[in-house]
Design a protein around this motif. Structure first.
Motif, PDB file in Angstrom:
ATOM      1  N   VAL A  60       1.707   1.612 -15.607  1.00 28.86           N
ATOM      2  CA  VAL A  60       0.805   0.816 -14.804  1.00 28.86           C
ATOM      3  C   VAL A  60       0.826   1.749 -13.296  1.00 28.86           C
ATOM      4  N   VAL A  61      -0.565   1.863 -13.098  1.00 37.44           N
ATOM      5  CA  VAL A  61      -0.689   2.507 -11.813  1.00 37.44           C
ATOM      6  C   VAL A  61      -1.213   1.651 -10.774  1.00 37.44           C
ATOM      7  N   LEU A  62      -0.859   1.519  -9.710  1.00 39.74           N
ATOM      8  CA  LEU A  62      -1.127   0.482  -8.616  1.00 39.74           C
ATOM      9  C   LEU A  62      -1.970   1.393  -7.506  1.00 39.74           C
ATOM     10  N   THR A  63      -3.037   1.099  -7.440  1.00 37.73           N
ATOM     11  CA  THR A  63      -4.122   2.080  -6.615  1.00 37.73           C
ATOM     12  C   THR A  63      -4.665   1.132  -5.575  1.00 37.73           C
ATOM     13  N   VAL A 113       5.894   1.929 -13.385  1.00 35.71           N
ATOM     14  CA  VAL A 113       4.985   1.610 -12.507  1.00 35.71           C
ATOM     15  C   VAL A 113       4.645   2.729 -11.308  1.00 35.71           C
ATOM     16  N   TYR A 114       3.449   3.175 -10.871  1.00 33.27           N
ATOM     17  CA  TYR A 114       3.174   4.304 -10.223  1.00 33.27           C
ATOM     18  C   TYR A 114       2.450   3.675  -9.100  1.00 33.27           C
ATOM     19  N   LEU A 115       2.451   4.165  -7.909  1.00 32.54           N
ATOM     20  CA  LEU A 115       1.969   3.678  -6.447  1.00 32.54           C
ATOM     21  C   LEU A 115       1.084   4.647  -5.740  1.00 32.54           C
ATOM     22  N   LEU A 143       5.593  -5.602  -2.102  1.00 34.64           N
ATOM     23  CA  LEU A 143       5.139  -4.869  -3.427  1.00 34.64           C
ATOM     24  C   LEU A 143       6.022  -3.675  -3.879  1.00 34.64           C
ATOM     25  N   GLU A 144       6.420  -2.919  -2.908  1.00 34.72           N
ATOM     26  CA  GLU A 144       7.506  -1.907  -3.180  1.00 34.72           C
ATOM     27  C   GLU A 144       8.702  -2.669  -3.670  1.00 34.72           C
ATOM     28  N   ARG A 145       9.377  -3.652  -3.118  1.00 34.54           N
ATOM     29  CA  ARG A 145      10.568  -4.073  -3.811  1.00 34.54           C
ATOM     30  C   ARG A 145      10.415  -4.778  -4.929  1.00 34.54           C
ATOM     31  N   LEU A 146       9.175  -5.353  -5.355  1.00 38.68           N
ATOM     32  CA  LEU A 146       9.078  -6.360  -6.545  1.00 38.68           C
ATOM     33  C   LEU A 146       8.566  -5.424  -7.644  1.00 38.68           C
ATOM     34  N   PRO A 149       7.891   0.672  -7.660  1.00 38.08           N
ATOM     35  CA  PRO A 149       6.867   1.765  -8.085  1.00 38.08           C
ATOM     36  C   PRO A 149       7.552   3.116  -7.715  1.00 38.08           C
ATOM     37  N   THR A 150       6.859   3.939  -8.215  1.00 35.65           N
ATOM     38  CA  THR A 150       7.190   5.620  -8.003  1.00 35.65           C
ATOM     39  C   THR A 150       5.639   6.192  -7.301  1.00 35.65           C
ATOM     40  N   PRO A 151       5.937   6.858  -6.257  1.00 34.30           N
ATOM     41  CA  PRO A 151       4.839   7.255  -5.555  1.00 34.30           C
ATOM     42  C   PRO A 151       4.006   8.331  -6.424  1.00 34.30           C
TER      43      PRO A 151
END
Length: 158
Positions: A60-63, A113-115, A143-146, A149-151
């Motif tokens: 999953v990529v969070l963009t 999950v990637y950020l 968002l980061e805590r829950l 994700p890895t940047p």
């Protein structure tokens, strides 16, 4: 509230201790631009939870809503030979949510999950709450805590 958004809200509270304030928009928030217009925020504040298959692994990529994921750059970042957009069945199986409603966390399977770190520049961001019509606000540190994700650097302008 839609039953799927209610399920997300309950799981967030029960499993993460996170109280979600879901807002639903009957006209839909299927695109980042639609969501930003409905919420009255900047497109860059919309968290797109995009699902890809890197080699054989779902990720999953969070963009940010104003960025797009470069599959080539993502493949390079993940040291993968091939990256492609997951199909609807793969999205549902891995995350437990349908395309357009995938939240940034509470996925069915444990998937990486990637950020897109541009999301961190905002005071508040908005993400899908289980359906294409439901979103919720959260602070970037939440968002980061829950999502944990890895940047990655695999993004360009949409």
């Amino acid at each position: 509230m839609h039953p799927t958004a209610d399920r997300f809200t309950s799981r967030a509270s029960d499993e993460l201790g996170f109280d979600v304030r879901v807002e639903e928009f009957p006209e839909g928030t299927k695109t980042a631009a639609d969501a930003a217009a409905a919420i009255d925020c900047d497109v860059g504040q919309i968290v797109k939870s995009l699902v890809f298959v890197a080699d054989d692994d779902v990720v999953v990529v969070l963009t940010a809503g104003d960025n797009r994921v470069s599959e080539e750059r993502l493949a390079s970042e993940l040291d993968s030979d091939d990256v492609r957009t997951a199909n609807p069945d793969e999205v549902k199986a891995a995350t437990g949510w349908s395309i357009g409603g995938v939240p940034p966390f509470l996925h069915e399977e444990r998937v990486p999950v990637y950020l897109d770190e541009s999301l961190l520049a905002h005071d508040q961001v908005w993400a899908a709450a289980g359906t294409p019509e439901a979103v919720f606000p959260l602070k970037p540190d939440e968002l980061e805590r829950l999502a944990d994700p890895t940047p990655v650097d695999a993004f360009g302008s949409a």
